[in-house]
Design an enzyme around this catalytic site. Structure first.
Site, mmCIF file in Angstrom:
data_model
loop_
_atom_site.group_PDB
_atom_site.id
_atom_site.type_symbol
_atom_site.label_atom_id
_atom_site.label_comp_id
_atom_site.label_asym_id
_atom_site.label_seq_id
_atom_site.Cartn_x
_atom_site.Cartn_y
_atom_site.Cartn_z
ATOM 1 N N MET A 1 -8.532 8.293 -0.061
ATOM 2 C CA MET A 1 -9.385 8.675 1.075
ATOM 3 C C MET A 1 -9.875 10.107 0.887
ATOM 4 O O MET A 1 -9.086 10.986 0.526
ATOM 5 C CB MET A 1 -8.583 8.580 2.377
ATOM 6 C CG MET A 1 -8.033 7.188 2.634
ATOM 7 S SD MET A 1 -6.993 7.178 4.108
ATOM 8 C CE MET A 1 -6.454 5.472 4.081
ATOM 9 N N MET B 1 -11.825 4.705 -0.644
ATOM 10 C CA MET B 1 -12.557 4.878 0.605
ATOM 11 C C MET B 1 -13.204 6.265 0.549
ATOM 12 O O MET B 1 -12.739 7.223 1.175
ATOM 13 C CB MET B 1 -11.598 4.760 1.802
ATOM 14 C CG MET B 1 -11.096 3.345 2.002
ATOM 15 S SD MET B 1 -9.557 3.259 2.929
ATOM 16 C CE MET B 1 -8.386 3.465 1.582
ATOM 17 N N HIS C 1 -8.140 1.228 -4.140
ATOM 18 C CA HIS C 1 -9.103 1.057 -3.048
ATOM 19 C C HIS C 1 -9.671 2.431 -2.721
ATOM 20 O O HIS C 1 -8.996 3.240 -2.075
ATOM 21 C CB HIS C 1 -8.356 0.446 -1.852
ATOM 22 C CG HIS C 1 -9.188 0.305 -0.627
ATOM 23 N ND1 HIS C 1 -8.618 0.145 0.628
ATOM 24 C CD2 HIS C 1 -10.528 0.294 -0.426
ATOM 25 C CE1 HIS C 1 -9.564 0.025 1.527
ATOM 26 N NE2 HIS C 1 -10.737 0.108 0.916
ATOM 27 N N PHE D 1 -6.452 4.701 8.095
ATOM 28 C CA PHE D 1 -5.046 4.897 8.471
ATOM 29 C C PHE D 1 -4.239 3.608 8.330
ATOM 30 O O PHE D 1 -4.774 2.514 8.535
ATOM 31 C CB PHE D 1 -4.947 5.382 9.936
ATOM 32 C CG PHE D 1 -5.605 6.708 10.147
ATOM 33 C CD1 PHE D 1 -6.957 6.767 10.490
ATOM 34 C CD2 PHE D 1 -4.916 7.897 9.934
ATOM 35 C CE1 PHE D 1 -7.596 7.986 10.634
ATOM 36 C CE2 PHE D 1 -5.543 9.128 10.089
ATOM 37 C CZ PHE D 1 -6.895 9.171 10.437
ATOM 38 N N GLY D 2 -2.945 3.776 8.018
ATOM 39 C CA GLY D 2 -2.039 2.625 8.036
ATOM 40 C C GLY D 2 -1.529 2.429 9.456
ATOM 41 O O GLY D 2 -1.832 3.219 10.357
ATOM 42 N N GLY D 3 -0.777 1.354 9.674
ATOM 43 C CA GLY D 3 -0.114 1.139 10.957
ATOM 44 C C GLY D 3 -1.007 0.731 12.113
ATOM 45 O O GLY D 3 -0.635 0.838 13.271
ATOM 46 N N SER E 1 0.850 -1.202 0.000
ATOM 47 C CA SER E 1 0.000 0.000 0.000
ATOM 48 C C SER E 1 0.878 1.242 0.000
ATOM 49 O O SER E 1 1.622 1.480 0.957
ATOM 50 C CB SER E 1 -0.881 0.009 1.246
ATOM 51 O OG SER E 1 -1.341 1.336 1.462
ATOM 52 N N ASP F 1 -4.500 3.710 -1.747
ATOM 53 C CA ASP F 1 -5.550 3.990 -0.757
ATOM 54 C C ASP F 1 -6.070 5.407 -0.916
ATOM 55 O O ASP F 1 -5.463 6.360 -0.420
ATOM 56 C CB ASP F 1 -4.986 3.806 0.657
ATOM 57 C CG ASP F 1 -4.906 2.351 1.025
ATOM 58 O OD1 ASP F 1 -3.871 1.917 1.542
ATOM 59 O OD2 ASP F 1 -5.907 1.643 0.785
ATOM 60 N N ASP G 1 -6.765 -6.474 4.186
ATOM 61 C CA ASP G 1 -6.101 -5.174 4.185
ATOM 62 C C ASP G 1 -6.132 -4.535 5.569
ATOM 63 O O ASP G 1 -7.200 -4.222 6.086
ATOM 64 C CB ASP G 1 -6.864 -4.282 3.179
ATOM 65 C CG ASP G 1 -6.245 -2.933 3.003
ATOM 66 O OD1 ASP G 1 -6.906 -2.090 2.351
ATOM 67 O OD2 ASP G 1 -5.139 -2.693 3.510
ATOM 68 N N GLY G 2 -4.904 -4.419 6.156
ATOM 69 C CA GLY G 2 -4.841 -3.703 7.429
ATOM 70 C C GLY G 2 -4.141 -4.518 8.494
ATOM 71 O O GLY G 2 -4.651 -5.572 8.874
ATOM 72 N N MET H 1 -11.647 -5.744 5.141
ATOM 73 C CA MET H 1 -10.849 -4.824 5.957
ATOM 74 C C MET H 1 -10.584 -5.459 7.315
ATOM 75 O O MET H 1 -11.523 -5.861 8.009
ATOM 76 C CB MET H 1 -11.580 -3.493 6.138
ATOM 77 C CG MET H 1 -11.717 -2.670 4.862
ATOM 78 S SD MET H 1 -10.169 -2.382 4.015
ATOM 79 C CE MET H 1 -9.289 -1.409 5.247
ATOM 80 N N HIS I 1 -1.154 -1.116 -4.269
ATOM 81 C CA HIS I 1 -2.434 -0.798 -3.631
ATOM 82 C C HIS I 1 -2.492 0.697 -3.361
ATOM 83 O O HIS I 1 -1.649 1.252 -2.643
ATOM 84 C CB HIS I 1 -2.545 -1.596 -2.314
ATOM 85 C CG HIS I 1 -3.870 -1.498 -1.638
ATOM 86 N ND1 HIS I 1 -4.981 -2.223 -2.025
ATOM 87 C CD2 HIS I 1 -4.259 -0.746 -0.570
ATOM 88 C CE1 HIS I 1 -6.002 -1.928 -1.219
ATOM 89 N NE2 HIS I 1 -5.586 -1.046 -0.332
#
Ligand code: DX5
Ligand code: ZN
Length: 220
Positions: free
Chosen positions: A39, A70, A68, A148-150, A10, A37, A180-181, A142, A35
């Site tokens: 947002m 969102m 993706h 958010f990542g991390g 990602s 993301d 994912d995540g 998900m 990927h």
């Protein structure tokens, strides 16, 4: 025969100051998809990037552009993201008013020549996907609250992956299961046992010297 596990880094976790280099690095380290993301600060409480970034990357690598979104009102932006280079466009079930709209967006994505993915958030029951699965190229489960990542992996994703694995195998469908995540080598093992096909990983991959080894670990 061992199933091939695909890895989709990602880019949300990448250093945008050297994005071309980061993409080069993950491609040469064996990544299968990239990927993206997207947002909008409305559907999720964060703003990342949009069409201009995707456009500037299009054609600079040979991985699949796994986009993706969102965002609210995905039907309004599907065409723009596909024209900008999305090979797979995955939108959120929760961003749609009803099942009819979900069907419409899947149809629109296919008409525009891309593959269609549907994503569900952790609190959404996986059974909502059932009416669409025969028409989907990908279901994105998900394992964190999107935005958010991390974040920490949520084990509730595992039963959803198994449920989807059973339906897809029973009906012999050509539909990928992506998670994912919070994916790292440990959580990836749990997801592979449950039947996942594609692993998205951001913070586990970007910013680490041993990115190639990490991708190999995920694929094992
Ligand atoms: C979260 C995104 C994920 C996230 C993954 O809303 O959809 O793709 O960037 O990041 P990690 O792998 O760090 O959880
Ligand atoms: Zn994502």
């Amino acid at each position: 025969m061992m199933k091939k596990i695909l890895v989709a880094p990602s880019i949300l976790a990448a250093d945008f100051n050297k994005l071309a280099e980061e993409i080069q690095l993950v491609e040469s380290s064996g990544a299968d998809s990239l990927h993206f993301d997207v947002m909008d600060g409305h559907f999720v409480n964060n703003i990342s990037f949009g069409v201009p970034v995707l456009k500037s990357i299009k054609g600079t690598h040979h991985m699949v552009n796994d986009v993706h979104i969102m965002i609210s009102e995905p039907h309004k932006y599907a065409e723009k993201f596909i024209q900008a280079g999305a090979d797979i466009l995955t939108f959120h079930y929760e961003a749609c008013q009803d099942d009819h709209e979900v069907h419409e967006i899947i149809h629109l994505i296919h008409q525009l020549g891309a593959r269609a993915g549907l994503s569900i958030k952790p609190n959404t029951d996986v059974k909502v996907v059932e009416p669409f699965i025969n028409h989907l190229d990908l279901v994105l489960v998900m394992s964190v609250e999107p935005g958010f990542g991390g974040q920490e992996f949520m084990t509730s994703a595992l039963d959803k992956i198994s449920y989807l694995r059973n339906i897809i195998d029973e009906r012999k469908l050509n539909c990928f299961i992506e998670v994912d995540g919070g994916i790292n080598n440990e959580t990836a093992t749990l997801c592979k046992k449950a039947g996942v096909d594609i692993l998205v990983a951001g913070s586990y991959l970007f910013g680490h010297e041993d990115i190639k080894e990490r991708i190999n670990l995920l694929k094992e």
